[in-house]
Design a protein around this motif. Structure first.
Motif, PDB file in Angstrom:
ATOM      1  N   GLU A  61      74.313  27.427  82.143  1.00 50.57           N
ATOM      2  CA  GLU A  61      74.557  28.440  83.181  1.00 50.57           C
ATOM      3  C   GLU A  61      73.268  29.191  83.527  1.00 50.57           C
ATOM      4  N   ASP A  62      72.488  29.562  82.501  1.00 51.78           N
ATOM      5  CA  ASP A  62      71.218  30.246  82.749  1.00 51.78           C
ATOM      6  C   ASP A  62      70.257  29.337  83.514  1.00 51.78           C
ATOM      7  N   LYS A  63      70.227  28.058  83.147  1.00 52.48           N
ATOM      8  CA  LYS A  63      69.366  27.118  83.865  1.00 52.48           C
ATOM      9  C   LYS A  63      69.766  27.046  85.333  1.00 52.48           C
ATOM     10  N   LYS A  64      71.055  26.937  85.592  1.00 50.84           N
ATOM     11  CA  LYS A  64      71.536  26.863  86.975  1.00 50.84           C
ATOM     12  C   LYS A  64      71.206  28.140  87.737  1.00 50.84           C
ATOM     13  N   THR A  65      71.360  29.278  87.084  1.00 52.81           N
ATOM     14  CA  THR A  65      71.015  30.552  87.711  1.00 52.81           C
ATOM     15  C   THR A  65      69.549  30.552  88.130  1.00 52.81           C
ATOM     16  N   HIS A  66      68.682  30.058  87.238  1.00 48.31           N
ATOM     17  CA  HIS A  66      67.250  30.029  87.537  1.00 48.31           C
ATOM     18  C   HIS A  66      66.941  29.059  88.681  1.00 48.31           C
ATOM     19  N   GLU A  67      67.612  27.921  88.683  1.00 48.47           N
ATOM     20  CA  GLU A  67      67.455  26.972  89.800  1.00 48.47           C
ATOM     21  C   GLU A  67      67.891  27.621  91.111  1.00 48.47           C
ATOM     22  N   ASP A  68      69.037  28.293  91.078  1.00 45.60           N
ATOM     23  CA  ASP A  68      69.576  28.934  92.282  1.00 45.60           C
ATOM     24  C   ASP A  68      68.687  30.084  92.768  1.00 45.60           C
ATOM     25  N   MET A  69      67.956  30.720  91.834  1.00 43.04           N
ATOM     26  CA  MET A  69      67.021  31.788  92.199  1.00 43.04           C
ATOM     27  C   MET A  69      65.794  31.217  92.914  1.00 43.04           C
ATOM     28  N   GLY A  70      65.645  29.888  92.835  1.00 44.08           N
ATOM     29  CA  GLY A  70      64.500  29.247  93.485  1.00 44.08           C
ATOM     30  C   GLY A  70      63.374  28.905  92.536  1.00 44.08           C
ATOM     31  N   PHE A  71      63.705  28.452  91.330  1.00 49.59           N
ATOM     32  CA  PHE A  71      62.677  28.124  90.341  1.00 49.59           C
ATOM     33  C   PHE A  71      61.608  27.200  90.921  1.00 49.59           C
ATOM     34  N   HIS A  72      62.001  26.042  91.423  1.00 50.38           N
ATOM     35  CA  HIS A  72      61.001  25.058  91.870  1.00 50.38           C
ATOM     36  C   HIS A  72      60.153  25.551  93.039  1.00 50.38           C
ATOM     37  N   PRO A  73      60.749  26.068  94.119  1.00 51.27           N
ATOM     38  CA  PRO A  73      59.881  26.559  95.186  1.00 51.27           C
ATOM     39  C   PRO A  73      59.068  27.795  94.763  1.00 51.27           C
ATOM     40  N   GLY A  74      59.671  28.703  94.024  1.00 57.00           N
ATOM     41  CA  GLY A  74      58.979  29.931  93.615  1.00 57.00           C
ATOM     42  C   GLY A  74      57.850  29.661  92.631  1.00 57.00           C
ATOM     43  N   TRP A  75      58.162  28.946  91.551  1.00 59.34           N
ATOM     44  CA  TRP A  75      57.125  28.637  90.570  1.00 59.34           C
ATOM     45  C   TRP A  75      56.097  27.687  91.180  1.00 59.34           C
ATOM     46  N   GLY A  76      56.525  26.826  92.103  1.00 58.82           N
ATOM     47  CA  GLY A  76      55.586  25.937  92.785  1.00 58.82           C
ATOM     48  C   GLY A  76      54.597  26.715  93.632  1.00 58.82           C
ATOM     49  N   GLN A  77      55.100  27.685  94.393  1.00 53.52           N
ATOM     50  CA  GLN A  77      54.217  28.524  95.209  1.00 53.52           C
ATOM     51  C   GLN A  77      53.260  29.299  94.320  1.00 53.52           C
ATOM     52  N   CYS A  78      53.772  29.816  93.218  1.00 55.52           N
ATOM     53  CA  CYS A  78      52.905  30.551  92.288  1.00 55.52           C
ATOM     54  C   CYS A  78      51.840  29.626  91.697  1.00 55.52           C
ATOM     55  N   ALA A  79      52.195  28.383  91.391  1.00 54.68           N
ATOM     56  CA  ALA A  79      51.209  27.422  90.876  1.00 54.68           C
ATOM     57  C   ALA A  79      50.120  27.171  91.913  1.00 54.68           C
ATOM     58  N   ASP A  80      50.497  27.101  93.172  1.00 50.75           N
ATOM     59  CA  ASP A  80      49.505  26.929  94.239  1.00 50.75           C
ATOM     60  C   ASP A  80      48.593  28.155  94.330  1.00 50.75           C
ATOM     61  N   GLN A  81      49.170  29.349  94.201  1.00 55.07           N
ATOM     62  CA  GLN A  81      48.385  30.588  94.228  1.00 55.07           C
ATOM     63  C   GLN A  81      47.463  30.658  93.008  1.00 55.07           C
ATOM     64  N   LEU A  82      47.984  30.223  91.853  1.00 50.82           N
ATOM     65  CA  LEU A  82      47.197  30.169  90.616  1.00 50.82           C
ATOM     66  C   LEU A  82      46.000  29.239  90.801  1.00 50.82           C
ATOM     67  N   ALA A  83      46.243  28.055  91.361  1.00 48.08           N
ATOM     68  CA  ALA A  83      45.180  27.074  91.587  1.00 48.08           C
ATOM     69  C   ALA A  83      44.096  27.628  92.502  1.00 48.08           C
ATOM     70  N   ALA A  84      44.515  28.272  93.576  1.00 50.19           N
ATOM     71  CA  ALA A  84      43.560  28.831  94.547  1.00 50.19           C
ATOM     72  C   ALA A  84      42.696  29.915  93.883  1.00 50.19           C
ATOM     73  N   LEU A  85      43.324  30.775  93.077  1.00 49.56           N
ATOM     74  CA  LEU A  85      42.581  31.843  92.412  1.00 49.56           C
ATOM     75  C   LEU A  85      41.620  31.259  91.375  1.00 49.56           C
ATOM     76  N   ALA A  86      42.090  30.306  90.584  1.00 42.88           N
ATOM     77  CA  ALA A  86      41.234  29.710  89.526  1.00 42.88           C
ATOM     78  C   ALA A  86      39.998  29.049  90.130  1.00 42.88           C
ATOM     79  N   LYS A  87      40.123  28.497  91.316  1.00 42.70           N
ATOM     80  CA  LYS A  87      38.972  27.844  91.950  1.00 42.70           C
ATOM     81  C   LYS A  87      37.910  28.840  92.390  1.00 42.70           C
ATOM     82  N   LYS A  88      38.304  30.081  92.648  1.00 39.68           N
ATOM     83  CA  LYS A  88      37.324  31.041  93.173  1.00 39.68           C
ATOM     84  C   LYS A  88      36.805  32.052  92.152  1.00 39.68           C
ATOM     85  N   ILE A  89      37.320  32.021  90.932  1.00 38.82           N
ATOM     86  CA  ILE A  89      36.785  32.969  89.920  1.00 38.82           C
ATOM     87  C   ILE A  89      35.675  32.314  89.098  1.00 38.82           C
TER      88      ILE A  89
END
Length: 152
Positions: A124-152
């Motif tokens: 149930e907790d896993k489904k809740t996290h999926e429904d909250m947008g785990f893949h798109p949200g964490w994916g967007q954050c990973a893209d933001q993380l990558a962009a920041l790591a490249k410039k520091i």
């Protein structure tokens, strides 16, 4: 933990693992990528030790604050971070545990294989996290993380 309780996100990021680790452990850097835009991260506090607390707050564009407290369970500098929301720091129970995250940084072809494994206490907790947008949200954050790591 059964696989059905785990969500995984992985990216091959063109930045050294040391920079990705810094982005995950230095509050000033965390504030720049941790929440999926247009959300922000006004609070990022880190006590980087096993048993130490992390206090992260995300803020929605409407001003709603989303606290993300946790405790570090394992720390391998530049390689791995494991944390859970089951505790709020120094082994104080949080009330309702939701997830444990295992973040790894591995060398791969001159880049870094970034993997976020999030294990939930129940299906149930896993489904809740999926429904909250785990893949798109964490994916967007990973893209933001990558962009920041490249410039520091």
């Amino acid at each position: 933990m059964p696989a059905e309780h785990e969500l995984v996100l992985t990216r091959l990021i063109d930045a050294p693992r040391e920079k990705l680790y810094r982005c995950w452990t230095e509050p000033s850097l965390m504030k720049q990528w941790f929440a999926p835009a247009p959300y922000t991260t006004p609070v990022a506090e880190v006590d980087l030790r096993v048993g130490g607390a992390s206090k992260i707050v995300m803020r929605s564009p409407e001003g709603q604050e989303i606290p993300c407290p946790g405790t570090y369970l394992e720390i391998v500098p530049n390689r791995k971070l494991v944390f859970t929301d089951a505790y709020t720091g120094d082994w104080n129970p949080s009330g309702k545990p939701f997830m444990t995250a295992i973040i790894t940084f591995d060398d791969e072809d001159g880049k870094t294989r970034y993997t976020a494994r999030v294990r939930h206490w129940s299906a149930e907790d896993k489904k809740t996290h999926e429904d909250m947008g785990f893949h798109p949200g964490w994916g967007q954050c990973a893209d933001q993380l990558a962009a920041l790591a490249k410039k520091i």
